[in-house]
Design a protein around this motif. Structure first.
Motif, PDB file in Angstrom:
ATOM      1  N   SER A  38       0.913  -1.003   0.335  1.00  0.00           N
ATOM      2  CA  SER A  38      -0.301   0.210   0.157  1.00  0.00           C
ATOM      3  C   SER A  38       0.959   1.692   0.387  1.00  0.00           C
ATOM      4  O   SER A  38       0.331   2.253  -1.080  1.00  0.00           O
ATOM      5  N   THR A  39       1.571   1.009   1.139  1.00  0.00           N
ATOM      6  CA  THR A  39       2.752   2.463   1.057  1.00  0.00           C
ATOM      7  C   THR A  39       3.414   2.374  -0.455  1.00  0.00           C
ATOM      8  O   THR A  39       3.793   3.677  -1.730  1.00  0.00           O
ATOM      9  N   ALA A  40       4.045   1.662  -1.383  1.00  0.00           N
ATOM     10  CA  ALA A  40       3.894   1.842  -2.322  1.00  0.00           C
ATOM     11  C   ALA A  40       3.271   1.850  -3.851  1.00  0.00           C
ATOM     12  O   ALA A  40       3.952   2.741  -5.067  1.00  0.00           O
ATOM     13  N   LEU A  41       1.796   1.464  -3.456  1.00  0.00           N
ATOM     14  CA  LEU A  41       1.167   2.127  -4.530  1.00  0.00           C
ATOM     15  C   LEU A  41       0.270   4.007  -3.879  1.00  0.00           C
ATOM     16  O   LEU A  41       0.405   4.406  -5.611  1.00  0.00           O
ATOM     17  N   ILE A  42       0.888   4.310  -3.140  1.00  0.00           N
ATOM     18  CA  ILE A  42       1.025   5.307  -2.602  1.00  0.00           C
ATOM     19  C   ILE A  42       1.702   6.494  -3.310  1.00  0.00           C
ATOM     20  O   ILE A  42       1.577   7.440  -3.767  1.00  0.00           O
ATOM     21  N   ALA A  43       3.159   5.961  -3.288  1.00  0.00           N
ATOM     22  CA  ALA A  43       4.641   6.815  -3.619  1.00  0.00           C
ATOM     23  C   ALA A  43       4.159   6.550  -5.415  1.00  0.00           C
ATOM     24  O   ALA A  43       4.470   7.325  -6.372  1.00  0.00           O
ATOM     25  N   GLY A  44       3.990   5.475  -5.628  1.00  0.00           N
ATOM     26  CA  GLY A  44       3.841   5.200  -7.111  1.00  0.00           C
ATOM     27  C   GLY A  44       3.214   6.381  -7.935  1.00  0.00           C
ATOM     28  O   GLY A  44       3.258   6.694  -8.903  1.00  0.00           O
ATOM     29  N   THR A  45       1.447   6.468  -7.656  1.00  0.00           N
ATOM     30  CA  THR A  45       0.303   8.182  -7.391  1.00  0.00           C
ATOM     31  C   THR A  45       0.966   9.049  -7.292  1.00  0.00           C
ATOM     32  O   THR A  45       1.131   9.644  -7.858  1.00  0.00           O
ATOM     33  N   THR A  46       1.720   9.168  -6.701  1.00  0.00           N
ATOM     34  CA  THR A  46       2.596  10.552  -5.676  1.00  0.00           C
ATOM     35  C   THR A  46       3.833  11.196  -7.026  1.00  0.00           C
ATOM     36  O   THR A  46       3.662  12.137  -7.372  1.00  0.00           O
ATOM     37  N   VAL A  47       4.404  10.330  -6.931  1.00  0.00           N
ATOM     38  CA  VAL A  47       5.636  10.688  -7.797  1.00  0.00           C
ATOM     39  C   VAL A  47       5.455  10.253  -9.544  1.00  0.00           C
ATOM     40  O   VAL A  47       5.559   8.912  -9.919  1.00  0.00           O
ATOM     41  N   GLY A  48       4.920  11.824 -10.393  1.00  0.00           N
ATOM     42  CA  GLY A  48       4.717  11.457 -11.637  1.00  0.00           C
ATOM     43  C   GLY A  48       4.900  12.439 -12.545  1.00  0.00           C
ATOM     44  O   GLY A  48       6.485  13.438 -11.558  1.00  0.00           O
ATOM     45  N   ALA A  49       4.059  12.775 -13.549  1.00  0.00           N
ATOM     46  CA  ALA A  49       5.115  13.779 -14.121  1.00  0.00           C
ATOM     47  C   ALA A  49       5.400  15.202 -13.437  1.00  0.00           C
ATOM     48  O   ALA A  49       5.881  16.634 -14.207  1.00  0.00           O
ATOM     49  N   GLY A  50       4.870  15.610 -12.639  1.00  0.00           N
ATOM     50  CA  GLY A  50       4.897  16.394 -11.319  1.00  0.00           C
ATOM     51  C   GLY A  50       5.655  17.329 -11.236  1.00  0.00           C
ATOM     52  O   GLY A  50       5.619  18.213 -11.049  1.00  0.00           O
ATOM     53  N   ILE A  51       6.926  16.173 -11.060  1.00  0.00           N
ATOM     54  CA  ILE A  51       8.200  16.537 -10.366  1.00  0.00           C
ATOM     55  C   ILE A  51       8.591  16.997 -11.399  1.00  0.00           C
ATOM     56  O   ILE A  51       9.187  18.257 -11.007  1.00  0.00           O
ATOM     57  N   LEU A  52       8.537  17.232 -12.825  1.00  0.00           N
ATOM     58  CA  LEU A  52       9.095  17.998 -13.856  1.00  0.00           C
ATOM     59  C   LEU A  52       8.736  19.645 -13.949  1.00  0.00           C
ATOM     60  O   LEU A  52      10.318  20.412 -13.610  1.00  0.00           O
ATOM     61  N   ALA A  53       8.065  19.572 -13.357  1.00  0.00           N
ATOM     62  CA  ALA A  53       7.641  21.086 -13.040  1.00  0.00           C
ATOM     63  C   ALA A  53       7.911  22.016 -11.930  1.00  0.00           C
ATOM     64  O   ALA A  53       7.867  23.279 -11.697  1.00  0.00           O
ATOM     65  N   LEU A  54       8.225  21.429 -11.123  1.00  0.00           N
ATOM     66  CA  LEU A  54       8.567  21.726  -9.705  1.00  0.00           C
ATOM     67  C   LEU A  54       9.963  22.762 -10.033  1.00  0.00           C
ATOM     68  O   LEU A  54       9.765  24.123  -9.219  1.00  0.00           O
ATOM     69  N   PRO A  55      10.725  22.590 -10.606  1.00  0.00           N
ATOM     70  CA  PRO A  55      12.061  23.869 -10.416  1.00  0.00           C
ATOM     71  C   PRO A  55      11.740  24.539 -11.411  1.00  0.00           C
ATOM     72  O   PRO A  55      12.881  25.863 -10.718  1.00  0.00           O
ATOM     73  N   ALA A  56      10.926  24.530 -12.083  1.00  0.00           N
ATOM     74  CA  ALA A  56      10.651  25.827 -12.408  1.00  0.00           C
ATOM     75  C   ALA A  56       9.800  26.944 -11.762  1.00  0.00           C
ATOM     76  O   ALA A  56       9.551  28.444 -12.522  1.00  0.00           O
ATOM     77  N   VAL A  57       8.873  26.190 -11.229  1.00  0.00           N
ATOM     78  CA  VAL A  57       8.070  27.336 -10.505  1.00  0.00           C
ATOM     79  C   VAL A  57       8.453  27.481  -9.043  1.00  0.00           C
ATOM     80  O   VAL A  57       7.879  28.441  -8.417  1.00  0.00           O
ATOM     81  N   THR A  58       9.151  26.732  -8.706  1.00  0.00           N
ATOM     82  CA  THR A  58      10.754  27.322  -7.412  1.00  0.00           C
ATOM     83  C   THR A  58      11.786  27.968  -7.841  1.00  0.00           C
ATOM     84  O   THR A  58      12.218  28.733  -6.514  1.00  0.00           O
ATOM     85  N   LEU A  59      12.121  28.248  -8.507  1.00  0.00           N
ATOM     86  CA  LEU A  59      13.196  28.809  -9.282  1.00  0.00           C
ATOM     87  C   LEU A  59      13.351  30.295  -8.421  1.00  0.00           C
ATOM     88  O   LEU A  59      14.147  30.555  -8.039  1.00  0.00           O
ATOM     89  N   PRO A  60      12.054  31.161  -9.237  1.00  0.00           N
ATOM     90  CA  PRO A  60      12.441  32.599  -8.503  1.00  0.00           C
ATOM     91  C   PRO A  60      12.603  32.567  -6.626  1.00  0.00           C
ATOM     92  O   PRO A  60      13.162  33.383  -6.368  1.00  0.00           O
TER      93      PRO A  60
END
Length: 436
Positions: A38-60
């Motif tokens: 169940s831990t793997a299911l939640i982690a796998g659902t969370t880790v997706g393409a959203g991670i790609l946008a993080l650096p662009a929006v957190t850079l400022p």
């Protein structure tokens, strides 16, 4: 059908609602779900393409403010996930059911109007994220094609169309078992490339970048952080897998959300630390959002790092794309009451799922960050904030009337609920004001 049973401790906490039993030859065997699974299911659902946008929006804002923001958003998502688990447990107990989905819980507690509102937010989230994934995946694919072929950058619509027809075609033509194995292979590539990327990028970190702070710019990153850390839709499945065991459910939600948080924190730090001011000043591609990953993919911090960033980005998008296509297919099957596996309905269904986001992505290739922003502000605020709070509030009132004594998974009572819904409404209000 196994009858539901309730096991109570001295503190009146429900520890297990039912048991998964299967016939094994001539005897029944207990088939409980595991905390690890169940831990793997939640982690796998969370880790997706959203991670790609993080650096662009957190850079400022910089590394320190964005790290604080990620931890705050994770805490909000954790409380939201526990609220969903709590109302799911109580609904299963009162309804005498061993399994119920997210939409089913909403309809039981908030009625058809609440279910329609949730369904609308769910539909908007899936379409918006598919638009984001198709545009970004298509851009990376077009860039790779141009680089390998030694030609100029191809038109953006070529990459968008190619990505949709390639991965959408594989899903349409392939059997589910094949897609499952293919997705597992993609996940393996994502993990290996992610570890290699962290190793290479950590060697390029500039100490000056670690010290930069602009707290006033943090607010604009919260919506994308909310998308990246969203997992609440799979919580009812976790409750079912763990047989309604409150202690195991709490452990799985906590660990399953902490693992992606650690990954995001490490990713955010090494990417922002690897992008120097010289690289930023040397970019002028007309983008409304400056994307550090775009700079690194172009070889700004070394060719091998650029290759790894491209591989990780493309396959992270592909795994998320597969999951959200399946999610939207299931939703339309429920809406139109289509029988599972009916081949004659596959082409219209896949067309309904894939062509609208592909068309919008082709018309507006730079919509990646906008789509994620609006998804986080509206869909995630509704699905991860407003709806869980309303369900918990209404269920709590019903329990007070019936003198029921259930141990909640989330402390704080109505104060916690008021804070949760206040944050969700503030996010939505901020986005609406920014439009005008």
């Amino acid at each position: 059908m196994v009858p539901i049973k309730t096991v109570l401790t001295d503190s009146e906490e429900v520890t297990q609602l039912f048991s998964h039993l299967e016939f094994d030859g001539k005897k029944l065997s207990h088939q409980p779900g595991s905390v690890l699974g169940s831990t793997a299911l939640i982690a796998g659902t969370t880790v997706g393409a959203g991670i790609l946008a993080l650096p662009a929006v957190t850079l400022p804002s910089g590394i320190v403010p964005s790290t604080s923001g990620l931890i705050a958003v994770w805490l909000y998502a954790l409380v939201s996930g526990l609220l969903v688990a709590d109302v799911t447990l109580n609904t299963m107990r009162t309804e005498g059911r061993a399994s119920i989905g997210f939409m089913g819980v909403v309809e039981k507690i908030l009625g058809k109007l609440g279910a329609r509102l949730t369904g609308g937010a769910y539909l908007f989230m899936h379409y918006a994220l598919l638009v984001a994934y198709i545009t970004e995946g298509g851009e990376i694919l077009a860039y790779a094609e141009a680089k390998i072929g030694g030609v100029q950058i191809l038109p953006t619509w070529v990459g968008t169309t190619t990505f949709t027809l390639l991965f959408g075609g594989i899903m349409y033509l392939g059997r589910e078992k094949f897609i499952e194995k293919l997705n597992s292979a993609f996940v393996g590539i994502v993990i290996v490339s992610f570890l290699g990327l962290l190793f290479l990028a950590s060697r390029h970190i500039q100490s000056a970048q670690l010290l930069f702070q602009n707290w006033s710019a943090l607010g604009s990153a919260i919506s994308v952080m909310s998308v990246a850390l969203f997992f609440q839709n799979v919580v009812p499945l976790v409750v079912t897998q763990l047989e309604g065991d409150a202690r195991k459910i709490r452990q799985s939600i906590l660990m399953g959300s902490v693992i992606p948080l650690i990954m995001f924190l490490a990713w955010n730090a090494v990417i922002l630390g690897s992008v120097t001011p010289d690289m930023l000043h040397g970019t002028s591609d007309g983008r409304t959002v400056l994307d550090p990953l775009q700079i690194l993919r172009a070889g700004g911090a070394g060719e091998w790092l650029g290759v790894l960033v491209s591989i990780f980005s493309e396959f992270a998008i592909a795994t998320s794309f597969i999951g959200f296509v399946y999610g939207l297919l299931d939703l339309f099957k429920d809406i139109f009451s289509i029988t599972q596996g009916k081949f004659s309905s596959r082409l219209p269904l896949y067309s309904l799922v894939l062509f609208p986001p592909m068309t919008l992505g082709t018309l507006n290739p730079s919509i990646f960050f906008t789509a994620l922003d609006y998804t986080g502000t509206f869909s995630i605020s509704v699905l991860g904030g407003i709806i869980p709070v309303l369900m918990s509030w209404k269920q709590g009132q019903e329990q007070e009337k019936s003198d029921s004594t259930n141990q909640p998974l989330v402390p704080g009572g109505k104060v916690t609920l008021i804070v949760m819904i206040g944050v969700a409404l503030a996010m939505m209000g901020r986005q609406i004001l920014s439009i005008y």
